[in-house]
Design an enzyme around this catalytic site. Structure first.
Site, PDB file in Angstrom:
ATOM      1  N   ASP A 150       0.834  -1.206   0.000  1.00 27.76           N
ATOM      2  CA  ASP A 150       0.000   0.000   0.000  1.00 27.76           C
ATOM      3  C   ASP A 150       0.870   1.258   0.000  1.00 27.76           C
ATOM      4  O   ASP A 150       0.637   2.195  -0.782  1.00 27.76           O
ATOM      5  CB  ASP A 150      -1.018   0.004   1.146  1.00 27.76           C
ATOM      6  CG  ASP A 150      -0.492  -0.583   2.451  1.00 27.76           C
ATOM      7  OD1 ASP A 150       0.559  -1.235   2.423  1.00 27.76           O
ATOM      8  OD2 ASP A 150      -1.140  -0.391   3.494  1.00 27.76           O
TER       9      ASP A 150
ATOM     10  N   ASP B 206       0.361  -7.194 -10.747  1.00 29.12           N
ATOM     11  CA  ASP B 206      -0.610  -6.836 -11.776  1.00 29.12           C
ATOM     12  C   ASP B 206      -1.089  -5.399 -11.573  1.00 29.12           C
ATOM     13  O   ASP B 206      -1.137  -4.588 -12.507  1.00 29.12           O
ATOM     14  CB  ASP B 206      -1.788  -7.821 -11.701  1.00 29.12           C
ATOM     15  CG  ASP B 206      -2.669  -7.775 -12.924  1.00 29.12           C
ATOM     16  OD1 ASP B 206      -2.254  -7.181 -13.937  1.00 29.12           O
ATOM     17  OD2 ASP B 206      -3.782  -8.324 -12.881  1.00 29.12           O
TER      18      ASP B 206
END
Ligand code: NAD
Length: 352
Positions: A216, A240
């Site tokens: 994050d 991804d």
């Protein structure tokens, strides 16, 4: 070199046509003797053969020396029993394409979002949160009751070590820095194993500086200072997501090239999807797939010690750079051409 080309859905057919113009040009110019075979996948495959990817196509891919895969509308494929299978999953799993290498770099010729940078995301490609491919049989995603759904995430030492090795090998010819991206503050066991595996491989590369960043926080770091990163190694889904961000920061998702590489097989594939919002308008940027095939040719050249392929790959990259700076590209990166014309412009530079 025998290449299997699978155009896909939406913008897939358009960017593949532009890429084929470039491939045919480099084949002539550098005597590559490319033998290009095409087959239908996605909706075209479903119409023609009752399946979005037929078993014969997987066999053809196994026999080919490289695959070029266009994006497909996978979100529309709901029921494998009706032939609606994700071709990308099928090929990555069947050919054991464990390393998804996704470079992102800036180019001169349009305004930069975060300054100049050049990094690579090395994404594990065969397990992780991808429940449709992390099981030997059956699906890792299940409906326990009509109100409870579960999906399993698989992390193995072997798969973590092999993507880590790919990442460390990549950085050795670059800036010798690897960043491990994880969520081990929460997923202590699985991402803990991933970090441990990467650190084990790191011991074989003492010249490489290694750090790690929680996924994050990585979103902030990569926007704030992408120059800090060289090769980023991470698990399947983090890679991804992160690589779409790094591609867009470099200018556009339309520049998002990637190579899926295993021990014996390689597959060029743009990192983006079939982009239905712009399909059929001749506006999609084909450079994602053109740069992906350059990666495939270079990969083939390295494996076969065939220098002409590496020279051809470098020539494509140079032609793309020149085309972008001359605004011979699509509107997403400030150019003034359509998809087809961008492919022709790159091909023309390769002929010159
Ligand atoms: P997307 O990646 O197709 O598009 C996201 C945004 O980026 C859109 O605004 C699109 O117009 C833009 N974009 C993508 N490629 C571009 C290009 N070459 N040039 C210019 N702009 C480009 O994501 P989505 O819309 O969420 O997905 C569409 C379909 O693609 C879905 O069915 C999804 O499942 C599928 N998908 C397939 C693959 C694949 O086959 N490898 C990968 C991702 C998504």
């Amino acid at each position: 070199m025998h290449l299997l080309v699978l155009p896909g859905d939406g913008i897939g057919t358009e960017i593949t046509a532009a890429t084929l113009a470039v491939l045919r040009t480099v084949s002539d110019r550098f005597d590559l003797h490319l033998n290009i075979e095409e087959a239908a996948i996605g909706h075209a495959g479903l119409r023609a053969h009752g399946s979005t990817i037929h078993a014969d196509i997987v066999e053809k891919a196994r026999r080919a020396e490289g695959v070029v895969l266009g994006p497909t509308s996978t979100f529309e494929f709901k029921d494998p029993a009706r032939g609606e299978i994700n071709p990308s999953m099928m090929l990555r799993k069947s050919l054991d394409l464990f390393a998804n290498i996704r470079p992102a770099r800036t180019y001169a010729g349009f305004p930069l979002r975060c300054g100049e940078f050049d990094l690579i995301v090395a994404r594990e490609n065969t397990e992780g949160f991808y429940a449709d491919r992390n099981m030997e049989a059956g699906s890792g995603e299940m409906m326990v009751t009509k109100d409870v759904a579960i999906s399993l995430r698989r992390i193995t030492r072997a798969c973590s070590e092999r993507i880590a090795r790919a990442a460390f090998e990549l950085t050795m010819s670059r800036r010798k820095r690897v960043t491990i991206v994880h969520k081990a503050n929460v997923l202590k066991v699985t991402d803990g194993l991933f970090i441990e595996s990467c650190q084990k491989v790191a011991r074989d590369f003492p010249a490489v500086a290694v750090d790690d960043v929680i996924v994050d926080a990585m979103m902030a770091h990569v926007v704030r200072n992408p120059q800090r990163f060289d090769v980023i190694v991470t698990t399947n889904m983090y890679g991804d997501i992160l690589s779409d961000l790094t591609a867009e920061l470099s200018g556009s998702l339309g520049l998002a090239a990637s190579l899926n590489a295993g021990t014996d097989h390689g597959m060029a594939q743009a990192a983006h999807g079939s982009a239905p919002d712009i399909a059929g308008k001749n506006v999609a940027n084909p450079l994602s797939l053109i740069l992906s095939v350059a990666m495939l040719l270079a990969w083939h050249g390295r494996r076969r010690k065939a220098n002409a392929f590496q020279v051809a790959a470098a020539a494509i990259e140079k032609a793309v750079e020149a085309a972008i700076s001359a605004k011979e590209s699509t509107g997403d990166i400030g150019g003034r051409l359509g998809t087809r014309e961008t492919g022709e412009a790159v091909a023309a530079r390769l002929r010159a």
